[in-house]
Design a protein around this motif. Sequence first.
Motif, PDB file in Angstrom:
ATOM      1  N   TYR A  23      11.608   8.059  -4.966  1.00  0.00           N
ATOM      2  CA  TYR A  23      11.896   7.669  -3.588  1.00  0.00           C
ATOM      3  C   TYR A  23      10.810   6.750  -3.037  1.00  0.00           C
ATOM      4  N   SER A  24       9.558   7.017  -3.420  1.00  0.00           N
ATOM      5  CA  SER A  24       8.449   6.213  -2.894  1.00  0.00           C
ATOM      6  C   SER A  24       8.427   4.804  -3.481  1.00  0.00           C
ATOM      7  N   GLN A  25       9.202   4.535  -4.528  1.00  0.00           N
ATOM      8  CA  GLN A  25       9.214   3.220  -5.172  1.00  0.00           C
ATOM      9  C   GLN A  25      10.329   2.303  -4.664  1.00  0.00           C
ATOM     10  N   TYR A  26      11.239   2.817  -3.814  1.00  0.00           N
ATOM     11  CA  TYR A  26      12.318   1.972  -3.301  1.00  0.00           C
ATOM     12  C   TYR A  26      11.785   0.919  -2.354  1.00  0.00           C
ATOM     13  N   GLY A  27      12.420  -0.211  -2.342  1.00  0.00           N
ATOM     14  CA  GLY A  27      12.032  -1.299  -1.458  1.00  0.00           C
ATOM     15  C   GLY A  27      11.029  -2.225  -2.114  1.00  0.00           C
ATOM     16  N   SER A  28      10.705  -3.274  -1.399  1.00  0.00           N
ATOM     17  CA  SER A  28       9.720  -4.218  -1.923  1.00  0.00           C
ATOM     18  C   SER A  28       8.320  -3.626  -1.771  1.00  0.00           C
ATOM     19  N   ALA A  29       7.367  -4.184  -2.481  1.00  0.00           N
ATOM     20  CA  ALA A  29       6.002  -3.634  -2.508  1.00  0.00           C
ATOM     21  C   ALA A  29       5.396  -3.535  -1.110  1.00  0.00           C
ATOM     22  N   ASP A  30       5.688  -4.494  -0.247  1.00  0.00           N
ATOM     23  CA  ASP A  30       5.104  -4.470   1.095  1.00  0.00           C
ATOM     24  C   ASP A  30       5.951  -3.664   2.090  1.00  0.00           C
ATOM     25  N   ASP A  31       7.073  -3.110   1.621  1.00  0.00           N
ATOM     26  CA  ASP A  31       7.973  -2.385   2.520  1.00  0.00           C
ATOM     27  C   ASP A  31       8.121  -0.913   2.120  1.00  0.00           C
ATOM     28  N   ARG A  32       7.331  -0.442   1.170  1.00  0.00           N
ATOM     29  CA  ARG A  32       7.443   0.942   0.711  1.00  0.00           C
ATOM     30  C   ARG A  32       6.779   1.890   1.703  1.00  0.00           C
ATOM     31  N   LEU A  33       7.247   3.130   1.664  1.00  0.00           N
ATOM     32  CA  LEU A  33       6.650   4.153   2.512  1.00  0.00           C
ATOM     33  C   LEU A  33       5.262   4.515   2.005  1.00  0.00           C
ATOM     34  N   SER A  34       4.338   4.684   2.947  1.00  0.00           N
ATOM     35  CA  SER A  34       3.013   5.181   2.564  1.00  0.00           C
ATOM     36  C   SER A  34       3.151   6.667   2.232  1.00  0.00           C
ATOM     37  N   SER A  35       2.109   7.230   1.682  1.00  0.00           N
ATOM     38  CA  SER A  35       2.118   8.656   1.358  1.00  0.00           C
ATOM     39  C   SER A  35       2.374   9.498   2.608  1.00  0.00           C
ATOM     40  N   ASP A  36       1.723   9.142   3.710  1.00  0.00           N
ATOM     41  CA  ASP A  36       1.918   9.879   4.964  1.00  0.00           C
ATOM     42  C   ASP A  36       3.340   9.724   5.488  1.00  0.00           C
TER      43      ASP A  36
END
Length: 94
Positions: A23-36
């Motif tokens: 789930y944390s890898q979806y989206g482009s590199a600059d649009d991914r969710l941070s850990s928090d």
Amino acid sequence: MAGSSTIGNASNAAKLPMLLAEYSQYGSADDRLSSDELKATVSGLLVAGTDTTRNQFANMHQTFIEHPAEWTLLRSRVDLAPNAVEEAIRWLPM
């Protein structure tokens, strides 16, 4: 049937870290969710799921209080439980 449910079994629990990693890898590199952000999203989903379950469970109990004959029938015919749950959700939805 005892042991047939897959909810909460060890196999599924072991898959949770993999699911979160994917789930944390979806989206482009600059649009991914941070850990928090990922932790907050998962926490929100868990709370939402437990609220819905708890509230629907309370609604079902209220329905049986208001219709004691149906509760008596269910106690004598446990095989009707799956249908009773479906009907209780339909009768008094969230």
